[in-house]
Scaffold this active site. Sequence first.
Site, short mmCIF file in Angstrom:
data_model
loop_
_atom_site.label_atom_id
_atom_site.label_comp_id
_atom_site.label_asym_id
_atom_site.label_seq_id
_atom_site.Cartn_x
_atom_site.Cartn_y
_atom_site.Cartn_z
CG LEU A 49 -2.14 -0.74 1.25
CD1 LEU A 49 -2.90 -0.62 2.60
CD2 LEU A 49 -3.20 -0.04 0.15
CG ASP A 50 0.67 4.17 -3.08
OD1 ASP A 50 1.85 3.22 -3.61
OD2 ASP A 50 0.09 4.88 -4.05
N PRO A 51 2.48 4.90 0.93
CG PRO A 51 4.88 5.34 1.15
CD PRO A 51 3.61 5.02 0.11
CG LEU A 52 0.53 9.91 0.45
CD1 LEU A 52 0.21 10.80 -0.64
CD2 LEU A 52 0.61 10.82 1.58
CB ALA A 53 -2.71 3.63 0.82
#
Length: 319
Positions: A49-53
């Site tokens: 998962l992306d850091p922003l997710a």
Amino acid sequence: MHAPRTRVQRRPVHGVLLLDKPLGLSSNQALQKAKWLLRAEKAGHTGTLDPLATGVLPLCFGAATKFSQLHLDADKTYVATARLGVKTSTGDAEGDVIAERPVSVTPEDLARVEAQFTGPLRQVPPMHSALKKDGKALYEYARQGIEVERAARDVVIHSLKVAAMDTPSDIRITARVSKGTYIRTLGEDIGEALGCGAHLTSLRRTATGDFTESQCITLEALEAMSEEERLAQLLPAEALVAGHSRVTLGVEDAARFLSGLRRRGQWADASEVAVFGSEPQAFLGTAHITANELIPGRLLNPIEIQQILLNATSCETTP
């Protein structure tokens, strides 16, 4: 002077932790934190998962890592917020603004893009992704200002809901998608289809396979627990094969199966089978059945099975 760091005594830990990944951490950072809290020897996750997710991130420990690929391939469900009228260099709020356009979107427009983007699609992976070319992640090229040609991928949007939010420039995207689908790309493509462009401002994974956000625990909650409570949060490795057909073997057949030998029986053909032993009752691994033959796939080893049974006994006797 800094005090010497206490060395963590690792131990064999087997099972699946359903983590609610926090905003700002990479999937690997979240994994390493959970691994440290559990003092686990071996760990892996089931897709980044992306850091922003935020949201559902199954973490596999010990024997469970052998079956993590099954959830890499699972369908995922996401809820995202997209800002219309503004395109960024990364497709999300981290990037620089590269274009702005006026927004004029009707409910009919939202219904149109729902239909347009439901079903099989071809997606070009974004430059700001962990996909690799020549051993280097695409985002590394992007940071150097290098655009790399990417082949389009076949993905499937199983279900899609695009809804207006309180502010006219924001929409909520709820999508259940096949593996390999980039929600940032989906958001950007929806923005283009609406004639104004878009970028994601938030992204949350609410389900992967049969695992949902309601089953997840946060790192903060895990940190506040005792070691015994942390271990109690783990699902058994067989939770990763809950949808498989089930075969249970007797003592002799189980021993031979674990050594990699095929077994014969009155079983119907099946491509995905979870195999268990009867005495003791234990998960042995996966297999497939062809012409009444049970053919081993990924197997636990006897030491792993012994450790799992010992841990289960310890948990039952702990007051």
